[in-house]
Scaffold this active site. Structure first.
Site, mmCIF file in Angstrom:
data_model
loop_
_atom_site.group_PDB
_atom_site.id
_atom_site.type_symbol
_atom_site.label_atom_id
_atom_site.label_comp_id
_atom_site.label_asym_id
_atom_site.label_seq_id
_atom_site.Cartn_x
_atom_site.Cartn_y
_atom_site.Cartn_z
ATOM 1 C CG HIS A 1 -2.104 0.889 1.078
ATOM 2 N ND1 HIS A 1 -3.300 0.434 0.550
ATOM 3 C CD2 HIS A 1 -2.295 2.199 1.343
ATOM 4 C CE1 HIS A 1 -4.163 1.424 0.524
ATOM 5 N NE2 HIS A 1 -3.580 2.522 1.006
ATOM 6 C CG ASP B 1 -10.393 3.882 4.932
ATOM 7 O OD1 ASP B 1 -9.950 4.943 5.429
ATOM 8 O OD2 ASP B 1 -10.017 3.451 3.834
ATOM 9 N NE ARG C 1 -7.930 11.273 6.300
ATOM 10 C CZ ARG C 1 -7.128 10.335 5.754
ATOM 11 N NH1 ARG C 1 -7.614 9.153 5.404
ATOM 12 N NH2 ARG C 1 -5.851 10.566 5.575
ATOM 13 C CB SER D 1 -6.928 5.841 6.221
ATOM 14 O OG SER D 1 -7.228 5.545 4.885
ATOM 15 C CE LYS E 1 -7.353 1.700 2.314
ATOM 16 N NZ LYS E 1 -7.620 3.039 2.774
#
Ligand code: URA
Length: 442
Positions: free
Chosen positions: A82, A161, A168, A183, A187
């Site tokens: 990520h 999220d 956001r 966040s 996930k």
């Protein structure tokens, strides 16, 4: 406690309890707290921060807003990657099929564009028909069948999220270490992985502008993951110029396809191969980094990663005809060249400005309700260190949207700094961190 009282408490820099954080997340997810109160809370966190205990509680509350996926029935190590977000950052699009082509099981839950940065989901959806909203059982079955699946947060997976991310994006509350940590890790902890490689971007196009802030974010992300039993490695990578050449959605998808077909820009190929190598050694610790890197580069050249990408597109219902004829994609009305005003070298490219120009031409969102224009984008022809002559094309702005086009072009023009002396190029990978701190990079 009411949401109002929790906002006041955080605004006044007090520590929130686990129950207060959980109540806020649960009630917001259930639609009992309106966006305006949650926006105020996010802004309070942005300014007042959260300590590690609060950040972990926020992460767990967000993870538990949905289901934690069980992948234990699938043999093999499940490893994901990520990014904290960058401009032209299309690594996941190439990396997921690449790592899967090497035998890593890749359960990937990504996000949409955030602020000035692009999102993997929006880029995937630039392929007509591509469905990022598979159910959990479809996600599990796809992983079993082809070893990789790329989806977004849903009503079942980290729904908190999904809502907070969209809020956001348009409320100036992205650049916060606790909010980014929660966040990302909510996930990642929901997707049933064994290990994770993180791309923590540093520089003018990243949410973390300084190396110190990026290292602090990386440390938080690693600790949250390791405390939940996941092996986590973070690479701190340079985001002082866009990655590759393309910035947008389809235009980045196209560059990713070309890279998967063995014809990508050097920086993108190098960084993607490095991430793939780290994923591979987490899945198969018997391999050396060098061996894993060599195999990754080979699969970008020999077509195996591209074959896996085609399987992904088919499984997600995407139109594979468009991949066979990349020029057949809808053309934009405008293709505006941005030219150099003087001779010299490109000293820097302000990628925050490039990303914001992308938002103005519809490649990103200004409000939650905005639709993305998938064909809008910016092609960067000259990168940091390149020599340019007056009148030469630095970048091209592609869009069909007339509104704000002039401002977008001005932003790109202003993003370029041209000077006499060739600048020093920063390395692509600035540091590698794990639970023991910085790794020796040799
Ligand atoms: N990626 C995420 O998923 N969340 C963030 O906040 C930033 C990048």
């Amino acid at each position: 406690m009411t949401a109002y009282e929790i906002i006041l408490k955080k605004r006044d820099k007090q520590e929130l309890t686990k129950n207060e954080i959980k109540m806020l997340v649960d009630d917001y997810t259930a639609g009992k707290i309106p966006d305006y109160q949650m926006s105020a809370f996010l802004m309070a966190v942005y300014f007042a921060g959260m300590n590690f205990r609060e950040t972990t509680d926020l992460t767990i509350a967000m993870r538990d807003s949905g289901t934690v996926i069980d992948l234990s029935m699938i043999p093999g190590k499940k490893v994901d990657k990520h990014s904290t977000g960058g401009v032209g950052d299309k690594i996941s699009l190439i990396l997921a099929p690449l790592a899967a082509s090497l035998g890593v099981i890749v359960p990937m839950i990504s996000g949409r564009g955030l602020g000035h940065t692009g999102g993997t989901l929006d880029k995937l959806e630039s392929i007509p028909g591509f469905n990022i909203g598979l159910s959990i059982s479809q996600f599990q079955q796809t992983l079993k069948d082809i070893g990789v699946c790329m989806i977004g947060q849903t009503a079942e997976i980290a729904p908190a999220d999904k809502k907070l991310y969209a809020l956001r994006d348009v409320t100036g509350t992205v650049e916060s270490i606790p909010l980014i940590s929660a966040s990302i890790m909510s996930k990642k902890l929901a997707e049933g992985i064994d290990a994770l490689v993180l791309d923590v971007k540093v520089g003018n196009g990243a949410f973390m502008k300084s190396f110190e802030r990026a290292a602090e974010l990386a440390k938080n992300l690693i600790s949250i993951g390791e405390n939940s039993g996941k092996s986590v490695i973070a690479l701190l990578t340079n985001m002082d110029e866009p990655l590759g050449k393309a910035v947008g959605n389809w235009i980045e998808m196209r560059e990713s396809i070309e890279t998967l077909r063995g014809d990508g820009p050097d920086d993108l190929v190098e960084l993607t191969a490095a991430f793939s190598a780290y994923m591979l050694i987490l899945a198969k610790p018997e391999l050396t980094y060098e061996e894993a890197y060599f195999r990754s580069k080979a699969n970008l050249k020999n077509g195996r990663a591209y074959e896996k990408f085609l399987e992904i597109v088919q499984r997600h219902g995407g139109d594979t005809d468009i991949l066979a004829d990349l020029d057949g994609y809808p053309k934009t009305k405008h293709a505006i060249p941005i030219t150099a005003k003087s001779d010299g070298f490109v000293l820097s490219i302000n990628c925050l400005e490039v990303g914001m120009a992308g938002v103005l031409i519809g490649a990103g969102r200004r409000t939650k309700e905005d639709a993305i224009d998938y064909s809008s984008g910016i092609m960067i022809h000259k990168k940091v260190g390149d020599r340019v002559i007056e009148g030469e094309i630095l970048a091209t702005v592609y869009t069909s949207i007339d509104d704000q086009l002039e401002s977008a072009c001005q932003k790109i023009e202003q993003a370029y700094e041209i000077g006499f002396n060739a600048p020093d190029k920063k390395p692509l990978i600035l540091a590698v961190m794990d639970r023991n701190g910085f790794r020796d990079m040799g």
